[in-house]
Scaffold this motif. Structure first.
Motif, PDB file in Angstrom:
ATOM      1  N   LYS A   1       1.075  -1.308  -0.101  1.00  0.00           N
ATOM      2  CA  LYS A   1      -0.126   0.385  -0.018  1.00  0.00           C
ATOM      3  C   LYS A   1       0.534   1.278   0.135  1.00  0.00           C
ATOM      4  O   LYS A   1       0.196   2.349  -0.509  1.00  0.00           O
ATOM      5  N   ARG A   2       2.218   1.220   0.769  1.00  0.00           N
ATOM      6  CA  ARG A   2       2.849   1.604   0.936  1.00  0.00           C
ATOM      7  C   ARG A   2       3.770   2.496  -0.597  1.00  0.00           C
ATOM      8  O   ARG A   2       4.354   3.324  -1.119  1.00  0.00           O
ATOM      9  N   GLY A   3       3.201   1.569  -1.841  1.00  0.00           N
ATOM     10  CA  GLY A   3       4.475   1.804  -2.658  1.00  0.00           C
ATOM     11  C   GLY A   3       5.511   1.546  -2.811  1.00  0.00           C
ATOM     12  O   GLY A   3       6.723   1.384  -3.477  1.00  0.00           O
ATOM     13  N   LEU A   4       5.930   0.492  -1.804  1.00  0.00           N
ATOM     14  CA  LEU A   4       7.847   0.328  -1.796  1.00  0.00           C
ATOM     15  C   LEU A   4       7.872  -0.803  -2.413  1.00  0.00           C
ATOM     16  O   LEU A   4       7.300  -2.169  -2.171  1.00  0.00           O
ATOM     17  N   ASP A   5       8.567  -0.877  -3.041  1.00  0.00           N
ATOM     18  CA  ASP A   5       8.965  -2.146  -4.124  1.00  0.00           C
ATOM     19  C   ASP A   5       9.811  -2.805  -3.166  1.00  0.00           C
ATOM     20  O   ASP A   5      10.608  -2.684  -2.279  1.00  0.00           O
TER      21      ASP A   5
ATOM     22  N   GLY B   1      10.915  11.276   8.762  1.00  0.00           N
ATOM     23  CA  GLY B   1      10.397   9.983   8.895  1.00  0.00           C
ATOM     24  C   GLY B   1      11.221   8.362   8.029  1.00  0.00           C
ATOM     25  O   GLY B   1      12.188   8.504   7.400  1.00  0.00           O
ATOM     26  N   TYR B   2      11.190   7.183   8.706  1.00  0.00           N
ATOM     27  CA  TYR B   2      11.513   5.625   7.829  1.00  0.00           C
ATOM     28  C   TYR B   2      11.356   6.029   6.717  1.00  0.00           C
ATOM     29  O   TYR B   2      12.035   5.464   5.837  1.00  0.00           O
ATOM     30  N   ILE B   3       9.925   5.956   5.976  1.00  0.00           N
ATOM     31  CA  ILE B   3       9.091   5.958   4.769  1.00  0.00           C
ATOM     32  C   ILE B   3       9.179   6.863   4.032  1.00  0.00           C
ATOM     33  O   ILE B   3       9.622   6.544   3.130  1.00  0.00           O
TER      34      ILE B   3
END
Length: 579
Positions: free
Chosen positions: A146-150, A269-271
Motif C-alpha cells: 500500500k505504501r508503494g515500496l518495491d 521519517g523512515y518511510i
C-alpha cells in the motif's frame, strides 16, 4: 596505543588498491590508479592511489592518507574501529595491554560484549526478515504494498516483521545460544516486573538501523494499523553499540549517493527515506525521530557540507527546520529548506505529483539563513535582535560574521552596529576556548610560520619514528608556532598513527610532506644531515640574542651538547616564570 608493528603488519597484508576499488572504480594510469573522488562531487579522475607507497590523494578536496585513513573516512569509523576491522580482515591479532590475566579479561569485556551484541542484532535482523515472508505477516506485506515500496527497497534496507507473539524473537535468540539477560541488556527483549522476558518489538514493521560499517545496531518498529492502541513508532533503547543521537537512518545506504551528489537530503521519517531512495534520491537520510543533534551533524559533515532539509510544512516541521538551520549555519555548512506543501509529505508528494514537482520544490528552496530570516520576521524586534546576537556569538568560523551580519541587518531592517555591539569583546574572551577546539587564527597556521618550523615538521612528518634524532638536535626547542608544537606533540604521542588525530590544516601538511605526490622517503639520514646544518646555523645566530648571550656567558666551552643542556634548563626556568 597499538604497536606500530601491528599497523605495519596490516599494511603488508592488505593492498590499498584492493580496499579502495570496493568503493570506487579505479583505472590504472601508469604507476598509479585514478578515479573520481568518493569524498566529493565530481566526474573527473582527480583521485589518485599510489599502490607502491600505499597512499591516496585527491587534488580536488585534498583528502589523503594511507589504507587506514581511507577505510576510516569512507566508513565513518574512528581509528580503533578501523584497526579492529582491518586486523580481522588481514588475519592480524591485536596486541592487548600488559597487566595481569584478570586485568586483561576485564579490559576485553566491553569489546566482547560489543561483538556479541552485533552478532545478536544480526541474528535478530535475519529473524525479522524471515518473518516477513511467513503467513502471519500478510497484513504487514499488504501495508508495504500500500505504501508503494518495491521489493528492491525492502531487500536493500532489510525490512522485516515482528510477529504479535510475545516470545518469537526470544526463542530464536535462545536457540542461537544468546543468554536472555544479555538480550535484555542489548535492548531486544524486555523484562516484566515478575522477571519474565518478552519481545520488545511485536506486531510491527521493522526498520533495521545500521552503522557505517553496515552492521545492524538498532531497530525502529511501526504499527501497521492506526487502530492499534500503541505508540505509532518505537525504537531501540540506547546500548553500548547504539546511541540514538549519534546515528542517522539510511546513512549506510546513502553514503555513496551523498559523495556522488555532494549533498545530503535530510528528512524525518523512515518511510520518507525509503521513498526518496526508491525514486532515485539515494543521498537521503533520516534523523531517527529526534531533533538533529551536533553528533549527527558531525557524522554527516564528514561526507558533505551541503544539505537540503525536507520537513513537513506544519508548525512542528518549521520549528525543526529552524533549529537545524541554526546548527548548520553556525558550523559554516550550507543548507536549503524545502518544506512540504499543506497536506503533503515527501511520500505523497512524490507519488501523487511526481518527481518534477519535487525537483521544483527543491529548486526554489531558500537557503538556510534566508529561511531563518523569514521566520524571524514574525517575531517582535527585541526578540529578533536577541536571537541574532546569540546566533552570531555561536559562529565557529569568525570569517562568517561580516556576511551574516550584513544579511541579517538588511533583511530584518536592523542596524549593523547594533548587531556588532559586544561581539568583538565576546569573541576575544572566548578565543582561547575556540583555539582549544582547533579554531586557530589564520596567523598561527603552520604554512605562515618560519622556514625553520617547516623544515623541522617536514622531517617529523616524513620520519615520525626518528623524532628522537630531531630532539637530540634541539629541534623541538627551535619550534616557534603553536601549530608546529601541536603537530609535534601529536606525532610524539601517536607516531605513524598521528594522521588520525590531526585537524584539517595539519592533514593537508601531512599529505604535502608524505602523500602520494611527495618525494620518496628513502634517504632519512641525508635529510637529517641537511636539517642539522640548518639548526646549527640557527643556534649560531641565536648566540647574538639576549638568551643566547646568557648561554654564552655561562658556558663558553664551545661544546654544543653542553650548551643545549643549559638552554633546555634555561627554557624550563623561563616557562616557570611565565606560568
Amino acid at each position: 596505543m597499538q604497536s606500530r608493528n601491528t599497523v605495519r603488519a596490516i599494511k603488508e597484508r592488505l593492498n590499498i588498491v584492493d580496499i579502495v576499488r570496493r568503493y570506487v572504480e579505479l583505472k590504472r594510469n601508469g604507476a598509479r590508479w585514478t578515479a573520481p573522488c568518493p569524498f566529493h562531487q565530481e566526474t573527473k579522475p582527480s583521485f589518485f592511489v599510489n599502490e607502491e607507497q600505499g597512499q591516496f590523494y585527491c587534488f580536488g578536496c585534498q583528502a589523503s592518507g594511507d589504507i587506514f585513513e581511507f577505510f576510516s573516512k569512507i566508513n565513518g569509523l574512528n581509528f580503533k574501529e578501523t584497526l579492529e576491522q582491518l586486523a580481522a580482515e588481514a588475519g592480524v591479532s591485536l596486541e592487548r595491554s600488559s597487566g595481569s590475566h584478570r586485568d586483561r579479561e576485564q579490559a576485553d569485556k566491553p569489546l566482547f560484549s560489543r561483538r556479541q551484541m552485533l552478532r545478536m542484532y544480526e541474528t535478530a535482523a535475519a529473524h525479522f526478515a524471515a518473518a516477513l515472508k511467513k503467513q502471519d505477516a500478510a497484513q504487514c506485506r499488504a501495508y508495504i504494498e500500500k505504501r508503494g515500496l518495491d521489493k528492491a527497497i525492502v531487500q536493500r534496507f532489510g525490512l522485516g516483521w515482528a510477529s504479535r507473539e510475545w516470545g518469537a524473537l526470544a526463542e530464536t535468540l535462545r536457540r542461537t545460544g544468546f543468554d536472555a539477560h544479555f538480550s535484555v541488556d542489548a535492548g531486544l527483549l524486555n523484562r516484566s516486573a515478575k522477571g519474565h522476558v518478552f519481545d520488545r518489538f511485536r506486531g510491527r514493521l521493522i526498520f533495521p538501523i545500521k552503522n557505517l560499517a553496515n552492521q545492524v545496531i538498532a531497530f525502529g518498529g511501526r504499527i501497521i494499523t492506526l487502530e492499534e492502541d500503541e505508540a505509532k513508532y518505537i525504537n531501540s533503547a540506547d546500548t553500548p553499540i547504539y546511541k540514538k543521537g549519534e546515528h542517522l537512518y539510511g546513512l549506510s545506504q546513502a553514503r555513496r549517493g551523498i559523495a556522488a551528489n555532494g549533498r545530503a537530503l535530510l528528512t524525518e521519517g523512515y518511510i520518507d527515506v525509503l521513498t526518496l531512495h526508491q525514486f532515485g534520491y539515494d543521498n537521503a537520510v533520516g534523523v531517527l525521530g529526534t531533533a538533529l543533534t551536533p553528533e549527527q551533524l558531525k557524522r554527516l559533515s564528514g561526507f558533505t557540507s551541503e544539505f537540503t532539509l525536507l520537513f513537513d510544512g506544519d508548525r512542528a516541521g518549521r520549528k525543526a527546520a529552524f533549529r537545524s538551520c541554526e546548527m548548520m549555519l553556525a558550523r559554516g555548512l550550507n543548507c536549503n529548506v524545502a518544506l512540504m506543501p499543506d497536506g503533503e509529505d515527501i511520500d505523497s508528494l512524490l507519488r501523487k505529483k511526481g518527481v518534477q514537482t519535487f525537483e521544483t520544490l527543491q529548486k526554489h528552496a531558500p537557503d538556510g539563513l534566508r529561511f531563518c530570516i523569514d521566520v524571524l520576521k514574525a517575531l517582535a524586534p527585541r526578540e529578533t535582535v536577541e536571537w541574532a546576537k546569540i546566533f552570531l556569538r555561536h559562529l565557529l568560523l569568525p570569517e562568517l560574521l561580516s556576511p551574516y551580519i550584513s544579511r541579517l541587518a538588511t533583511h530584518l531592517q536592523l542596524s549593523e552596529s547594533v548587531l556588532r555591539e559586544g561581539l568583538a569583546d565576546w569573541h576575544d574572551q572566548n578565543r582561547p576556548a575556540r583555539k582549544a577546539q582547533g579554531a586557530n587564527s589564520s596567523d598561527e597556521k603552520l604554512t605562515r610560520q618560519t622556514m625553520r618550523d617547516k623544515q623541522i615538521m617536514m622531517y617529523a612528518v616524513r620520519y615520525p619514528d626518528r623524532l628522537e634524532d630531531l630532539r637530540s638536535l634541539g629541534a623541538d626547542m627551535a619550534l616557534q608556532s603553536a601549530t608546529a608544537r601541536s603537530l609535534w606533540e601529536k606525532i610524539e604521542e601517536w607516531g605513524e598513527e598521528a594522521h588520525f588525530h590531526l585537524d584539517e590544516q595539519e592533514k593537508i601538511l601531512w599529505s604535502l610532506y608524505r602523500g602520494a605526490e611527495a618525494a620518496p622517503r628513502d634517504n632519512g639520514d641525508k635529510e637529517l644531515e641537511s636539517l642539522s646544518s640548518h639548526l646549527n646555523t640557527y643556534y649560531d645566530f641565536s648566540q647574538k640574542t639576549s638568551v643566547s648571550a646568557v648561554l654564552r656567558q655561562n658556558t663558553g666551552t664551545g661544546d654544543f651538547a653542553s650548551d643545549l643542556d643549559y638552554l633546555r634548563a634555561l627554557q624550563k626556568t623561563l616557562e616557570r616564570g611565565n606560568g
